[in-house]
Design an enzyme around this catalytic site. Structure first.
Site, mmCIF file in Angstrom:
data_model
loop_
_atom_site.group_PDB
_atom_site.id
_atom_site.type_symbol
_atom_site.label_atom_id
_atom_site.label_comp_id
_atom_site.label_asym_id
_atom_site.label_seq_id
_atom_site.Cartn_x
_atom_site.Cartn_y
_atom_site.Cartn_z
ATOM 1 N N GLY A 265 -13.112 -3.619 4.274
ATOM 2 C CA GLY A 265 -11.680 -3.521 4.003
ATOM 3 C C GLY A 265 -11.274 -2.109 3.652
ATOM 4 O O GLY A 265 -11.976 -1.143 3.968
ATOM 5 N N CYS A 266 -10.152 -1.981 2.989
ATOM 6 C CA CYS A 266 -9.651 -0.664 2.596
ATOM 7 C C CYS A 266 -10.709 0.099 1.810
ATOM 8 O O CYS A 266 -11.267 -0.408 0.835
ATOM 9 C CB CYS A 266 -8.395 -0.836 1.751
ATOM 10 N N PHE A 267 -10.969 1.328 2.222
ATOM 11 C CA PHE A 267 -12.041 2.075 1.551
ATOM 12 C C PHE A 267 -11.707 2.514 0.140
ATOM 13 O O PHE A 267 -12.588 2.893 -0.618
ATOM 14 C CB PHE A 267 -12.509 3.273 2.383
ATOM 15 N N TRP A 268 -10.439 2.442 -0.257
ATOM 16 C CA TRP A 268 -10.092 2.818 -1.626
ATOM 17 C C TRP A 268 -10.875 1.979 -2.641
ATOM 18 O O TRP A 268 -11.438 2.502 -3.595
ATOM 19 C CB TRP A 268 -8.597 2.610 -1.872
ATOM 20 N N ARG B 133 0.813 -1.196 0.000
ATOM 21 C CA ARG B 133 0.000 0.000 0.000
ATOM 22 C C ARG B 133 0.857 1.260 0.000
ATOM 23 O O ARG B 133 0.357 2.363 -0.094
ATOM 24 C CB ARG B 133 -0.915 -0.026 1.224
#
Length: 239
Positions: A63-66, A9
């Site tokens: 999970g990751c908001f991206w 990341r």
């Protein structure tokens, strides 16, 4: 912070390799394995009733908001998808604090949508099919911690009922082969993330983390939901 996140990341990885894979993805060739695989799911048997309202909101954590933001930015009927935090207090809704995993927050996305064009149930179908893997407990792909949990933040009783019924429907159908660990929490507040997190997938399609974990989700959305997919993403206005 790095202990709870994939090193992929962060920008010191091989960006050239990421660019090559991104080019392949954009050409329609997905990598052999992504963090979360898409699953073809039935539509919810219970959905919200028709309404004349022009705008409603839903909040999902997966999970990751991206990647979650990136998926919903490409869903027809969605007018806004904002990355942020939900589940904790306003005073701790900051990236560095949330990344420690002890604030109660989950990285989340607030989805604003037109219920005349898309229903809450259909958003849930996208969420469970392509946005994340609901069988991973307190993690998604390379990211671990309660801030990456699979959670639906219900804004009202109807959303709670529809989400609860759909989780039960999917569990009974055994579509994943593993138990669904998605939790339901009452939405007590949503706090937008820092400006640099907004539109991250759209702005950084060759970032290694995005290439490996999130671009496949967009490809899966297009493949599994061609009638819902919109090529031009809706963007968050960043000040």
């Amino acid at each position: 912070m790095l202990a709870t996140r994939s090193l992929a990341r962060w920008p010191f990885l091989a960006l050239a390799a990421g660019a090559a894979i991104a080019a392949a993805l954009l050409a329609g060739h997905a990598p052999a394995a992504a963090a979360e695989d898409a699953v073809t799911l039935p539509a919810p048997a219970l959905d919200e009733p028709a309404t004349a309202a022009a705008t409603e909101t839903a909040v999902f954590a997966g999970g990751c908001f991206w990647g979650v933001q990136g998926v919903f930015q490409h869903v027809r009927g969605v007018t806004q998808a904002v990355s942020g935090y939900a589940g904790g207090k306003a005073g701790t809704a900051h990236y560095e604090q949330v990344s420690d995993g002890d604030t109660g927050h989950a990285e989340s996305v607030q989805v604003t949508y037109d219920p005349r064009l898309i229903s809450y149930g259909k958003l849930l179908q996208v969420y469970f099919s392509v946005a994340h893997d609901p069988t991973q407990l307190n993690r998604q792909g390379p990211d671990t911690g309660t801030q990456y949990r699979s959670t639906i933040f219900a804004a009202n009783e109807m959303q709670r009922q529809v989400a609860q019924a759909y989780i039960a429907q999917l569990g009974k159908a055994g579509v994943y082969g593993k138990p669904i660990v998605t939790t339901l929490e009452d939405l007590k507040g949503f706090y937008p993330a820092e400006a640099y997190h907004q539109n991250f997938l759209v702005n950084n399609p060759r970032y290694p983390y995005i290439v490996f974990n999130d671009l496949p989700k967009i490809a899966n959305l297009k493949q599994l939901f061609p009638g819902l997919y919109q090529e031009q993403p809706v963007l968050v206005a960043v000040k």
